[in-house]
Every structure is written in C-alpha cells, then in structure tokens.
Design a protein around this motif. Structure first.
Motif, PDB file in Angstrom:
ATOM      1  N   SER A 473      34.229  -0.789 -43.037  1.00 28.25           N
ATOM      2  CA  SER A 473      33.374   0.279 -43.556  1.00 28.25           C
ATOM      3  C   SER A 473      32.097   0.458 -42.768  1.00 28.25           C
ATOM      4  CB  SER A 473      33.010  -0.010 -45.024  1.00 28.25           C
ATOM      5  OG  SER A 473      34.177  -0.057 -45.824  1.00 28.25           O
ATOM      6  N   TYR A 474      31.717  -0.539 -41.972  1.00 27.40           N
ATOM      7  CA  TYR A 474      30.471  -0.424 -41.211  1.00 27.40           C
ATOM      8  C   TYR A 474      30.640  -1.099 -39.858  1.00 27.40           C
ATOM      9  CZ  TYR A 474      25.730  -1.387 -39.590  1.00 27.40           C
ATOM     10  OH  TYR A 474      24.600  -1.471 -38.820  1.00 27.40           O
ATOM     11  N   GLY A 475      30.182  -0.422 -38.817  1.00 28.23           N
ATOM     12  CA  GLY A 475      30.203  -0.993 -37.480  1.00 28.23           C
ATOM     13  C   GLY A 475      29.045  -0.469 -36.665  1.00 28.23           C
ATOM     14  N   TYR A 476      28.758  -1.171 -35.580  1.00 31.19           N
ATOM     15  CA  TYR A 476      27.659  -0.725 -34.719  1.00 31.19           C
ATOM     16  C   TYR A 476      27.909  -1.192 -33.295  1.00 31.19           C
ATOM     17  CZ  TYR A 476      25.920  -5.553 -35.120  1.00 31.19           C
ATOM     18  OH  TYR A 476      25.810  -6.925 -35.105  1.00 31.19           O
ATOM     19  N   ARG A 477      27.183  -0.590 -32.360  1.00 32.90           N
ATOM     20  CA  ARG A 477      27.155  -1.050 -30.975  1.00 32.90           C
ATOM     21  C   ARG A 477      25.821  -0.673 -30.358  1.00 32.90           C
ATOM     22  NH1 ARG A 477      29.864  -3.559 -27.344  1.00 32.90           N
ATOM     23  NH2 ARG A 477      31.542  -3.851 -28.858  1.00 32.90           N
ATOM     24  N   TYR A 478      25.205  -1.658 -29.690  1.00 35.55           N
ATOM     25  CA  TYR A 478      23.949  -1.472 -28.973  1.00 35.55           C
ATOM     26  C   TYR A 478      24.220  -1.720 -27.491  1.00 35.55           C
ATOM     27  CZ  TYR A 478      22.259  -2.268 -33.721  1.00 35.55           C
ATOM     28  OH  TYR A 478      22.067  -2.208 -35.079  1.00 35.55           O
ATOM     29  N   ASN A 479      23.687  -0.851 -26.642  1.00 36.94           N
ATOM     30  CA  ASN A 479      24.003  -0.924 -25.220  1.00 36.94           C
ATOM     31  C   ASN A 479      22.755  -0.671 -24.378  1.00 36.94           C
ATOM     32  OD1 ASN A 479      24.982   0.729 -22.596  1.00 36.94           O
ATOM     33  ND2 ASN A 479      26.540  -0.753 -23.164  1.00 36.94           N
ATOM     34  N   LEU A 480      22.566  -1.466 -23.339  1.00 40.63           N
ATOM     35  CA  LEU A 480      21.485  -1.292 -22.365  1.00 40.63           C
ATOM     36  C   LEU A 480      22.115  -1.341 -20.987  1.00 40.63           C
ATOM     37  CD1 LEU A 480      18.445  -1.098 -21.649  1.00 40.63           C
ATOM     38  CD2 LEU A 480      18.391  -3.613 -21.706  1.00 40.63           C
ATOM     39  N   GLN A 481      21.899  -0.297 -20.187  1.00 42.01           N
ATOM     40  CA  GLN A 481      22.596  -0.146 -18.909  1.00 42.01           C
ATOM     41  C   GLN A 481      21.641   0.372 -17.853  1.00 42.01           C
ATOM     42  OE1 GLN A 481      25.326   3.302 -18.411  1.00 42.01           O
ATOM     43  NE2 GLN A 481      26.936   1.778 -18.063  1.00 42.01           N
ATOM     44  N   GLY A 482      21.768  -0.148 -16.620  1.00 39.90           N
ATOM     45  CA  GLY A 482      20.910   0.303 -15.529  1.00 39.90           C
ATOM     46  C   GLY A 482      21.653   0.387 -14.211  1.00 39.90           C
ATOM     47  N   PHE A 483      21.388   1.454 -13.434  1.00 42.01           N
ATOM     48  CA  PHE A 483      21.908   1.642 -12.079  1.00 42.01           C
ATOM     49  C   PHE A 483      20.716   1.885 -11.164  1.00 42.01           C
ATOM     50  CE2 PHE A 483      25.721   2.243 -14.422  1.00 42.01           C
ATOM     51  CZ  PHE A 483      26.805   2.143 -13.560  1.00 42.01           C
ATOM     52  N   SER A 484      20.546   1.051 -10.139  1.00 42.47           N
ATOM     53  CA  SER A 484      19.426   1.232  -9.218  1.00 42.47           C
ATOM     54  C   SER A 484      19.688   2.433  -8.308  1.00 42.47           C
ATOM     55  CB  SER A 484      19.211  -0.030  -8.391  1.00 42.47           C
ATOM     56  OG  SER A 484      20.255  -0.185  -7.454  1.00 42.47           O
ATOM     57  N   PRO A 485      18.637   2.993  -7.692  1.00 45.73           N
ATOM     58  CA  PRO A 485      18.814   4.220  -6.885  1.00 45.73           C
ATOM     59  C   PRO A 485      19.793   4.065  -5.735  1.00 45.73           C
ATOM     60  CG  PRO A 485      16.485   3.830  -7.345  1.00 45.73           C
ATOM     61  CD  PRO A 485      17.220   2.612  -7.802  1.00 45.73           C
TER      62      PRO A 485
END
Length: 793
Positions: A473-485
C-alpha cells in the motif's frame, strides 16, 4: 585470449570437462497435482522416455502422467485472491526437452486470441512460463503463448519493470531475445489448450547432473484485466522472481552438441533523384552482402557467439518514436540478433553499454554465461571504417561486464568499455552495487569514470545513490544522481551531462472490495530538482524543479483512467545560448542574447485506456496547460491529444492507428509558436503464424514560426562555427513515409524478408497534393539457421 578464458571456464565449472554420468532410469511415474494456493511449491516433474506430437491436443496418454500445477492466485491489479478462472499446467521432460501442457478455462466466447506476429500477444489472453534455470532468484527465461500457440519469449530481470507496469506482464520482459521452441494451441468452447516443447539446447542452465530450477506461471485474462500466478506472489515484496516455486530433481538432461550456423544474404537497392539530370529521373544503386553468425554452447552455462560481415541493417523499421523534448537524442533499443542473444549479461546501469554504438561491424566475438554466482559478458568488435571519425580508420570496441550475486537478492558488478580509433579513444570504467534487505527495501550505489582522447584529453564521472521501499500500500524511492560536464561514453547512451538531480517518489495504493466497481487506486507523487554540476556546490537555485501527482484508477473489467497535474519551474542556462544573438534597437547592430527569466508552468494530463475487447482496444491521452519553451526561453500554452486504436476484425487482420496533435501558443501574445500533426497507420495480414504482410504509413506535419526574443520581439540569430550569423526563421516540414514488408519467419534465425520503402516531401507548399518522392529502396534478406543435429536434437 579466448582459449585462456575457455580453459578458465572449464576449471571453474569443475565437472565441465568430466565425462557425463550415465543417464538414470526414468523417474517413477506418479502423477501429482501441486496446489499454488496451498503453497505446494516444490514440484517434481517425471522424466519419461516418450515422444508426442505438438498439436495442441494433449491427447497422448503421457500427459496423464505429468505433474500438474494448479490453483492459481491473482496478482494484478489485486493480489492474494483466488483466480477467477481455473488453469492447469502439466509438466514432464525427456532427456532432450521439457514438455508443457496448458489448459485454461474461460466462459464461452470470451478468449481474446488472434494469429498475431511473434512477440505481439500482450493485448490478448496469454500464459507465460518463467524458468529460473540458474536458480539465482534474479532473472528467468520466459516462454509465453496465446490461445493459438503464437509465441512471445525473452528474458525477465527483477529490475526491468518500470513505474506503473505490472511486474508479471510481458511489458516487464525483454522480448528482443528469441529461443527455438515449439508450441501449438487451439480454442475450445470453455477456454483454450496449448502444448509446448522447450529443447534444453535452446536455453542455458547451471552445471550439474541434478538440476533444481525456479518456476512460475503467469496467466493474463483480458476479459477481467487480471493477471494470475501459480506461486502466490505478493505486491508488498521488493522482488518478483524470488516468490516463484521450484521444479526440483531434473536429471539425465542432454543438450548434445550446441552448434548453430546462420548464413545471411542481403541485397538492397536504393534510389534518389538524379542531381542535374532530367526532372523525374532517378539514380539507383544495388548492394549485396553475405555474412553469418555462429553460436557454440561450450557448456550448459557458457556460450560463444561470433559473426563475420553480418547483416546489421535494420530490415524492420525501428520502434516508432515521435520526438518530445527536442533537447535530447532518442534512444532506440537493440534488435540485431547477434547482440540480442545473451544481452542480459551486459546489463549495466545508466546505459553504459549500448551495442547500437557499433554501427556496422566487420566482425565481432562474444562470450556470455555464468560461473556460479557470477555473470560474465565479454564482447569485442571491429567496426567499418565508415563509422570512424575520418572515414578511414576502423573503430575497435571491447566491453567487459561482470556481476556477482551477493546473498539472496543483492548484486555487485563492474563494467569496462573501450572504443579506440587510432590514437583516439574513449574508455569508461564503473562499479555498481544493489543491496536488498528485509524483503521490501533496496539501496543502489553506482560510480563510473571516463577518459576521452581526441584533440585533447579529458576525464569525467557519473555517480548515483538510490534508496527505496516496495510495499503493498505504500512505497517510496529517493535518488541522487550526478554527471560531470566532461563525462562521455561512446559505447553507451547518455543524452545529458553536466547536472546533479534529486528525485523523490512516494506511492500510495488502495484496493477495491471483491466484486466492486473498481480494483485499484494509486497516487504517485514525484518531485525533482536539477542543478548544473557546479551549481549545486555553489548552492545555486535549481535550474529545474518539478512536482507531479499521477492519480490512476483501474476499473473492473480492465479500464484504466489517470489524471496527472504537473507543476514546474525552469530557469534557462545561459551557456546553452552562447551562440545566440539579437538585433539591437537600431535594427543593425547585434547584441548577445540574454535568456528570459525563470518560468513557472503547470499542466494536466488525462489518460484513458479501454479493456482489450475481442476485436478492439483503444487509448486516449490529452494534455492542457502551460510549459517552458526552450527555443525562445519563454512560456507556451500546450494543447496535445494522442489517440490510438487497435482493431482486430478477424484472427488474421490487425489495424493499428495513431493520431497525435500538438499545438503551442505563446502565452505572452497569443500567437501560434508551433503545430505538429502526426497520423500513423499500421496494417497487418497474417497468412499463417510464419507468414505475414505489413504496411506502415506515417505523415508528419510540423510548422514552427520564426524565433523571437521574448523581451524585445526582435528576431533571434545564431552564430555558426565560422562566425556567420543566421536568422532563426520559420521552419515547416510535411514529410511522409510508407514501408511494406513481407516476412516469412518459420523459426528464429530462419527468415525471408521482402521489403520496400519510400519517402515523400511536400514541405515547400505544405499541401498533400504537392508531395514529391525523395527516396525509395527495396531489399531482400535470406537467412537460415543450421542447427547441428545429434542424439539430443
């Protein structure tokens, strides 16, 4: 290098080089039913010295001796309830193949089935057998059939299902892989029956004289919209495959020599208007190519594939895509047989492996398989010189992917890719780890670094952290992502760099009462922010922020309705507009263009999907509101409608139609910015399971006005690499494309294709009556799979 690797594989497999044990006596024949609802999930199939005709009848006496899987449970849209329709799956095996008999009951006249093209049965009633042949509880081979015995097959991974997609559906399966197996089905007054034979030499499995496999059976019933599973499967748990049952005690299995040879011949003719010649005259060129593939099963768990001058032209049209966000390139999936076979061994996060970057190889070699608890994928290829930067040097590719199973569901992997072209090269090395714990939680850690050398040498990196929970009945996802130039991959697919992005997703799911008018409600909250790579370190305001709530409902009978409001704030990165200029107040001088300030926009999308009725199915999506416009750095009012319909007037005829209408109007003055109209028609006639005729026609009309500075309304100009300024005037296009294909595909690897395609253009007047043919082409392709026969065919 390859002989050393083969020797290492034999050492690690241990028994690979040992003489095979003598086959045991046939399993005592004691027919038994295994009830999924009673959690009798450890099934044993009898090994019999029998043979049957695959005719979809289950009339031979041997089927009465088979193990029976019965008592299915619903999974989607609601889990945990007894299946509304009864299903029985019978299993037994001989030394060379697994035999499966499916009996599915249904009310008279309710089964959806057509003589469809291979892998295109998702809109029909189907039953899918999942075989986890390595018992790693992470991925499985899938063999699906509709009531006519039409096949769909591929590889399923527990991370392959996207948001909003049932993990039991065929949309969660990579259907690009094709196995060689037999099936036949027939409709009955009270349902349907299908008979399958799956040769052991067509699949890979662990080493050992005695085998335990994971097994799951999924049934899709379009009348109700429900998916049922034999082994009860909970939506609350993180993974789908570990909830499967078991097929234990397989012994005396023989693959024999696994050696497939597939020679290929392609002849193509292309035509274009002859420049400077008499109007209406054309210039044609014909090209013929010969090549072939080899597949060698070294052991039951390792395979070598090789190819020489193969046919890597796309003989079938790429997956149709209509561009959305014009800032980014479109991704097209891999469809070419050499790369598709065993492609699951090259799965790497962030699309660091994209074999379509190898355009037209002169030759390629691949080793794929699994040492206990470790997946191995090695690929080397030499591309044609025309794919190189100078048109003379052949690019060379090397790809290595290793992945180790940790615990019950966790994995850790490394990936290395290299594309070299003389002194130029691009190399990427990465590590990734996925941890699953407490059955509902997961965490992902990924890092990769790139080095690129051409006129300069530069390095870059990507990194990603993710944490999620999957509950009923309940779910979540947290995401942090980085791509350098300066991150770059020439062997993968990354359409955007120089950013750091955070994402928060929250899901709330509710289930309706049994027999009620709705089955499931879901509210999916998504919020994201995006900075430039350096901007987050300076604590700048995000360039892009977005919040949306997808409110969807599954209504009894298979209807699905969703309403999704969306709010976003977008600031325009000045570096992206460094080449733009605008006329000064005197109309003669040019000034550097300054992007507009941040824009706040909102829109709402409504989507309706009908059930798959016996002869039709349809969907409609409409979006209204405002959104940022990146050409002029302003806000436009958006009006968009996309309608699709799939008609099945008979079991052999399918008609698919799509119409997309999109209109952007400048909010500041009400003038039209752009209009796009795209109708597409797909007609198919299936003469038999192997032979079909297909026509695809598409027209695309685009009309975009001249670009203007939103502050001064002066024309926008753009500076080329030579320093010349060009006015960004109006652009119009009226393009059409028609493709015909006759396909004879009796089995994977053996094909005959006859195709013709033509392109037309009426951009000058934008009137259909003024179309002019701009190119055309025809091709003929022949390939034949020679499977070396022995005592285990």
């Amino acid at each position: 290098m390859l002989p050393v690797l083969l020797a290492l594989i034999q050492q690690l497999n241990g028994s690979a080089a040992a003489p095979p044990a003598p086959p045991p006596d046939p399993t005592p024949v004691v027919a038994r039913a295994f009830s999924g609802r009673a959690r009798e999930l450890s099934a044993q199939a009898p090994r019999l010295r029998e043979s049957v005709t695959i005719d979809g009848a289950l009339s031979e006496p041997v089927w009465k001796q088979a193990t029976v899987l019965t008592d299915f449970t619903s999974y989607s849209p609601v889990d945990g309830r007894p299946a509304q329709d009864n299903t029985e799956v019978r299993l037994w095996y001989a030394e060379d193949a697994l035999y499966v008999g499916i009996r599915a009951w249904a009310p008279p006249g309710t089964v959806r089935a057509t003589l469809a093209e291979r892998d295109r049965i998702a809109s029909e009633d189907w039953v899918a057998l999942h075989l986890d042949t390595f018992l790693d509880r992470r991925r499985s081979c899938v063999f699906a059939v509709n009531a006519d015995g039409v096949q769909a097959d591929g590889m399923r991974s527990d991370v392959s299902a996207g948001p909003g997609v049932s993990r039991a559906s065929l949309q969660a399966v990579d259907l690009s892989q094709d196995y060689l197996w037999q099936s036949k089905g027939q409709l009955l007054d009270d349902g349907f029956v299908v008979e399958l034979r799956i040769p052991f030499k067509s699949i890979r499995y662990q080493m050992g004289n005695t085998q335990d496999w994971g097994v799951q059976v999924v049934r899709q019933t379009q009348r109700t919209g429900y998916q049922d599973t034999w082994a009860p499967t909970s939506r609350a748990l993180q993974a789908f495959t570990p909830q499967s049952g078991f097929l234990r005690g397989l012994t005396g299995m023989k693959r024999g020599l696994v050696l497939d040879l597939t020679p290929t011949s392609v002849t193509s003719t292309t035509g274009t208007p002859a420049a400077g010649a008499t109007p209406g005259s054309w210039r044609y060129g014909t090209r013929g190519e010969f090549g072939g593939d080899v597949r060698w099963g070294i052991t039951s768990n390792f395979t070598v594939n090789a190819t020489a001058n193969p046919d890597f032209s796309q003989v079938e049209t790429d997956v149709g895509q209509i561009p959305g966000d014009v800032r980014f390139a479109l991704f097209f999936p891999e469809l070419r047989p050499f790369f598709v076979e065993g492609s699951e061994q090259f799965d790497a996060p962030n699309r660091l492996v994209n074999t379509r970057a190898i355009v037209q190889p002169l030759g390629a070699l691949k080793l794929t398989g699994k040492i206990p608890r470790t997946d191995v994928g090695l690929l080397s290829a030499i591309d044609a010189p025309t794919s190189g930067s100078d048109g003379k040097t052949s690019p060379r590719f090397n790809i290595v992917r290793l992945r180790r199973d940790l615990g019950e569901q966790s994995t850790a992997g490394i990936v290395f890719t290299d594309r070299s072209e003389g002194a130029r090269f691009n190399r990427v090395a990465g590590v990734d780890m996925r941890l699953q714990f407490a059955k509902v939680f997961s965490a992902d850690v990924r890092y990769a670094a790139s080095m690129t050398r051409d006129s300069t040498t530069r390095t870059g990196s990507l990194w990603e952290l993710s944490h999620g929970r999957t509950g009923r009945s309940y779910g979540y996802r947290y995401n942090l992502q980085g791509f350098s130039p300066d991150f770059e991959t020439q062997t993968g697919f990354v359409n955007r760099v120089d950013f750091v992005r955070t994402q928060i997703n929250q899901r709330f799911t509710m289930f309706g009462a049994k027999g009620g008018w709705w089955d499931q409600r879901q509210h999916f909250l998504s919020a994201s922010s995006l900075w430039t790579y350096a901007g987050i370190g300076r604590r700048d305001t995000p360039l892009e922020s977005r919040v949306s709530v997808d409110n969807s409902m599954t209504i009894r009978g298979g209807w699905r309705v969703s309403v999704t409001p969306d709010l976003q704030r977008v600031a325009f990165d000045p570096r992206r507009y460094a080449s733009y200029a605008v006329l000064g107040g005197n109309g003669a001088d040019t000034l550097r263009f300054t992007p507009n300030g941040a824009q706040i926009t909102s829109n709402t999308a409504l989507a309706v999907n009908t059930p798959q009725w016996r002869k039709a199915g349809a969907s409609l999506t409409a979006t209204v509101g405002t959104e940022p416009e990146f050409f002029e750095t302003s806000t436009v009012r958006r009006r968009e409608v996309e309608a699709q319909v799939d008609l099945r007037p008979s079991s052999q005829v399918r008609v698919g139609a799509l119409l997309r209408y999109q209109r952007f109007v400048r909010e500041r003055d009400g003038s039209v910015f752009s209009t796009q109209v795209v109708p597409r028609l797909r007609l198919e006639y299936q003469f038999s399971r192997a032979l079909f005729l297909r026509f695809i026609g598409q027209v695309e009309s685009r009309d975009r006005t001249a670009l203007r500075d939103p502050r001064t309304e002066q024309p926008l100009l753009r500076r080329s690499s030579t320093g010349a300024l060009t006015v960004q005037g109006a652009r119009k296009s009226f393009l059409g494309r028609a493709d015909w294909l006759v396909s004879y595909l009796p089995s994977p690897g053996t094909v005959v294709f006859f195709g013709y395609g033509t392109a037309v253009d009426a951009s000058e007047t934008m009137r259909p009556g003024d179309i002019e043919r701009t190119s055309d082409g025809a091709f003929v392709k022949f390939s034949y799979l020679f499977r070396v026969r022995n005592s285990a065919p």
